[in-house]
Design an enzyme around this catalytic site. Sequence first.
Site, PDB file in Angstrom:
ATOM      1  N   SER A   8       0.853  -1.201   0.000  1.00 60.35           N
ATOM      2  CA  SER A   8       0.000   0.000   0.000  1.00 60.35           C
ATOM      3  C   SER A   8       0.882   1.241   0.000  1.00 60.35           C
ATOM      4  O   SER A   8       1.818   1.346   0.787  1.00 60.35           O
ATOM      5  CB  SER A   8      -0.889   0.001   1.244  1.00 60.35           C
ATOM      6  OG  SER A   8      -1.403   1.307   1.460  1.00 60.35           O
ATOM      7  N   HIS A  31      -1.240  -1.438  -4.144  1.00 60.07           N
ATOM      8  CA  HIS A  31      -2.521  -1.212  -3.473  1.00 60.07           C
ATOM      9  C   HIS A  31      -2.734   0.298  -3.279  1.00 60.07           C
ATOM     10  O   HIS A  31      -1.946   0.968  -2.611  1.00 60.07           O
ATOM     11  CB  HIS A  31      -2.483  -1.935  -2.125  1.00 60.07           C
ATOM     12  CG  HIS A  31      -3.753  -1.913  -1.352  1.00 60.07           C
ATOM     13  ND1 HIS A  31      -4.790  -2.807  -1.567  1.00 60.07           N
ATOM     14  CD2 HIS A  31      -4.157  -1.120  -0.328  1.00 60.07           C
ATOM     15  CE1 HIS A  31      -5.767  -2.557  -0.711  1.00 60.07           C
ATOM     16  NE2 HIS A  31      -5.417  -1.535   0.049  1.00 60.07           N
ATOM     17  N   ASP A  33      -5.145   3.100  -1.840  1.00 62.01           N
ATOM     18  CA  ASP A  33      -6.249   3.310  -0.894  1.00 62.01           C
ATOM     19  C   ASP A  33      -6.986   4.603  -1.222  1.00 62.01           C
ATOM     20  O   ASP A  33      -6.468   5.699  -0.979  1.00 62.01           O
ATOM     21  CB  ASP A  33      -5.699   3.360   0.530  1.00 62.01           C
ATOM     22  CG  ASP A  33      -5.268   1.993   1.019  1.00 62.01           C
ATOM     23  OD1 ASP A  33      -6.139   1.098   1.083  1.00 62.01           O
ATOM     24  OD2 ASP A  33      -4.069   1.812   1.307  1.00 62.01           O
ATOM     25  N   MET A  35      -9.894   7.099  -0.403  1.00 63.23           N
ATOM     26  CA  MET A  35     -10.720   7.470   0.763  1.00 63.23           C
ATOM     27  C   MET A  35     -11.401   8.798   0.500  1.00 63.23           C
ATOM     28  O   MET A  35     -10.772   9.730  -0.020  1.00 63.23           O
ATOM     29  CB  MET A  35      -9.837   7.596   2.001  1.00 63.23           C
ATOM     30  CG  MET A  35      -9.035   6.345   2.302  1.00 63.23           C
ATOM     31  SD  MET A  35      -8.099   6.544   3.828  1.00 63.23           S
ATOM     32  CE  MET A  35      -7.273   4.954   3.909  1.00 63.23           C
ATOM     33  N   HIS A  64      -8.443   0.029  -3.686  1.00 67.69           N
ATOM     34  CA  HIS A  64      -9.294  -0.276  -2.522  1.00 67.69           C
ATOM     35  C   HIS A  64     -10.119   0.973  -2.228  1.00 67.69           C
ATOM     36  O   HIS A  64      -9.590   1.961  -1.714  1.00 67.69           O
ATOM     37  CB  HIS A  64      -8.391  -0.666  -1.340  1.00 67.69           C
ATOM     38  CG  HIS A  64      -9.138  -0.876  -0.059  1.00 67.69           C
ATOM     39  ND1 HIS A  64      -8.517  -0.902   1.173  1.00 67.69           N
ATOM     40  CD2 HIS A  64     -10.458  -1.080   0.197  1.00 67.69           C
ATOM     41  CE1 HIS A  64      -9.410  -1.118   2.122  1.00 67.69           C
ATOM     42  NE2 HIS A  64     -10.615  -1.215   1.558  1.00 67.69           N
ATOM     43  N   MET A  66     -12.551   3.080  -0.317  1.00 72.96           N
ATOM     44  CA  MET A  66     -13.240   3.334   0.958  1.00 72.96           C
ATOM     45  C   MET A  66     -14.063   4.592   0.752  1.00 72.96           C
ATOM     46  O   MET A  66     -13.735   5.676   1.249  1.00 72.96           O
ATOM     47  CB  MET A  66     -12.198   3.471   2.080  1.00 72.96           C
ATOM     48  CG  MET A  66     -11.594   2.117   2.451  1.00 72.96           C
ATOM     49  SD  MET A  66     -10.001   2.250   3.269  1.00 72.96           S
ATOM     50  CE  MET A  66      -8.927   2.336   1.841  1.00 72.96           C
ATOM     51  N   MET A 135     -10.850  -7.047   5.870  1.00 66.21           N
ATOM     52  CA  MET A 135     -10.057  -6.010   6.559  1.00 66.21           C
ATOM     53  C   MET A 135      -9.622  -6.529   7.932  1.00 66.21           C
ATOM     54  O   MET A 135     -10.434  -7.096   8.671  1.00 66.21           O
ATOM     55  CB  MET A 135     -10.874  -4.736   6.764  1.00 66.21           C
ATOM     56  CG  MET A 135     -11.177  -3.925   5.511  1.00 66.21           C
ATOM     57  SD  MET A 135      -9.727  -3.324   4.653  1.00 66.21           S
ATOM     58  CE  MET A 135      -8.950  -2.260   5.881  1.00 66.21           C
ATOM     59  N   PHE A 141      -6.857   4.393   8.056  1.00 69.63           N
ATOM     60  CA  PHE A 141      -5.481   4.831   8.289  1.00 69.63           C
ATOM     61  C   PHE A 141      -4.514   3.664   8.184  1.00 69.63           C
ATOM     62  O   PHE A 141      -4.870   2.531   8.541  1.00 69.63           O
ATOM     63  CB  PHE A 141      -5.351   5.472   9.683  1.00 69.63           C
ATOM     64  CG  PHE A 141      -6.249   6.665   9.843  1.00 69.63           C
ATOM     65  CD1 PHE A 141      -5.856   7.917   9.387  1.00 69.63           C
ATOM     66  CD2 PHE A 141      -7.510   6.518  10.399  1.00 69.63           C
ATOM     67  CE1 PHE A 141      -6.707   9.007   9.499  1.00 69.63           C
ATOM     68  CE2 PHE A 141      -8.372   7.609  10.513  1.00 69.63           C
ATOM     69  CZ  PHE A 141      -7.967   8.854  10.057  1.00 69.63           C
ATOM     70  N   GLY A 143      -0.775   1.944   9.382  1.00 70.97           N
ATOM     71  CA  GLY A 143       0.006   1.872  10.610  1.00 70.97           C
ATOM     72  C   GLY A 143      -0.769   1.437  11.837  1.00 70.97           C
ATOM     73  O   GLY A 143      -0.286   1.603  12.959  1.00 70.97           O
ATOM     74  N   ASP A 173      -5.925  -7.004   4.658  1.00 68.92           N
ATOM     75  CA  ASP A 173      -5.404  -5.632   4.602  1.00 68.92           C
ATOM     76  C   ASP A 173      -5.511  -4.999   5.976  1.00 68.92           C
ATOM     77  O   ASP A 173      -6.610  -4.897   6.531  1.00 68.92           O
ATOM     78  CB  ASP A 173      -6.239  -4.838   3.577  1.00 68.92           C
ATOM     79  CG  ASP A 173      -5.764  -3.399   3.425  1.00 68.92           C
ATOM     80  OD1 ASP A 173      -4.679  -3.060   3.923  1.00 68.92           O
ATOM     81  OD2 ASP A 173      -6.506  -2.619   2.785  1.00 68.92           O
ATOM     82  N   GLY A 174      -4.355  -4.563   6.483  1.00 72.80           N
ATOM     83  CA  GLY A 174      -4.321  -3.836   7.752  1.00 72.80           C
ATOM     84  C   GLY A 174      -3.411  -4.502   8.769  1.00 72.80           C
ATOM     85  O   GLY A 174      -3.697  -5.609   9.222  1.00 72.80           O
ATOM     86  N   GLY A 175      -2.295  -3.856   9.060  1.00 75.20           N
ATOM     87  CA  GLY A 175      -1.405  -4.372  10.087  1.00 75.20           C
ATOM     88  C   GLY A 175      -0.657  -5.640   9.699  1.00 75.20           C
ATOM     89  O   GLY A 175      -0.172  -6.364  10.567  1.00 75.20           O
ATOM     90  N   GLY A 195       1.456  -2.019   4.086  1.00 73.19           N
ATOM     91  CA  GLY A 195       1.838  -0.633   3.858  1.00 73.19           C
ATOM     92  C   GLY A 195       3.050  -0.268   4.676  1.00 73.19           C
ATOM     93  O   GLY A 195       4.182  -0.252   4.189  1.00 73.19           O
TER      94      GLY A 195
HETATM   95  O1  LIG Z   1      -6.854   0.115   3.711  1.00 71.00           O
HETATM   96  C1  LIG Z   1      -6.008   0.522   4.453  1.00 71.00           C
HETATM   97  C2  LIG Z   1      -6.374   1.346   5.636  1.00 71.00           C
HETATM   98  O2  LIG Z   1      -7.728   1.544   5.647  1.00 71.00           O
HETATM   99  C3  LIG Z   1      -4.546   0.271   4.138  1.00 71.00           C
HETATM  100  O3  LIG Z   1      -4.447  -0.487   2.964  1.00 71.00           O
HETATM  101  C4  LIG Z   1      -3.809  -0.468   5.215  1.00 71.00           C
HETATM  102  O4  LIG Z   1      -4.015   0.036   6.456  1.00 71.00           O
HETATM  103  C5  LIG Z   1      -2.321  -0.594   4.852  1.00 71.00           C
HETATM  104  O5  LIG Z   1      -1.490  -0.040   5.776  1.00 71.00           O
HETATM  105  P1  LIG Z   1      -0.766  -0.861   6.958  1.00 71.00           P
HETATM  106  O6  LIG Z   1      -0.120  -2.088   6.342  1.00 71.00           O
HETATM  107  O7  LIG Z   1       0.203   0.130   7.471  1.00 71.00           O
HETATM  108  O8  LIG Z   1      -1.837  -1.239   7.941  1.00 71.00           O
HETATM  109 FE   LIG Z   2      -6.356  -0.804   1.826  1.00 69.78          FE
END
Ligand SMILES: O=C(CO)[C@H](O)[C@H](O)COP(=O)(O)O
Ligand SMILES: [Fe+2]
Length: 222
Positions: A8, A31, A33, A35, A64, A66, A135, A141, A143, A173-175, A195
Amino acid sequence: MGIQITPSILNTDFSRLGEEISRISSADMVHVDVMDNHFVPNLTFGPSMVEALSRATDIPLDAHLMIEDADRNAPAYAEAGASSVTFHVEAAKAPIRLAREIRALGARASMALKPATPIEPYEDLLPELDMLLVMTVEPGFGGQKFLDLCLPKIRRARALMEKHGVETWLQVDGGVSLETIERCAEAGADVFVAGSAVYSAADPDAMVRQLKATAEAASPLV
Ligand SMILES: O=C(CO)[C@H](O)[C@H](O)COP(=O)(O)O
Ligand SMILES: [Fe+2]
């Protein structure tokens, strides 16, 4: 298709996106994002940025979205050159029609579920989807900390894909990091967004390769 890593660009330097993407040449997709400051409390890119990025790289773009009113707004991202277009089911009134429209525009159709949205009401939609995104943080966000409570849903989604005999990719996706990717791979995910783990590494491309090798070693699918 095997295991795929889709970095990302959310937490990169937006004034140098072309260069940021050139640092991850081993990525399977990039990826992006999107938003809108309504569906999530953050604002990023629109279709014109996706179009510019598609001219700047040969790596397929994984958009992606959102954004609210996905039915009306998502097709523009397929037209802008995204290879994969993911809408949130929470923002779509007619997800089957929308998935078909995205496919008709030549992109892969993908649907995302927020952490509290169950997969079971949508199992009959799986044949309409090229990818399902589970997700593993609340969207909005980069991180954030990986939510372990999403792992059972990843497992259930993989079991439903097997039950329906579909080739739908299962994205998380996420963390996602070297610390959490094994758990996701063991649960049956095969497409991994990362990301901050990628872009905070000294060598982002080496991190992409390391994440892929770690997921491959843990995956029951390969
Ligand atoms: O969709 C997302 C947030 O809504 C991002 O793709 C996701 O958070 C990527 O970042 P990280 O790997 O730092 O969590
Ligand atoms: Fe994402």
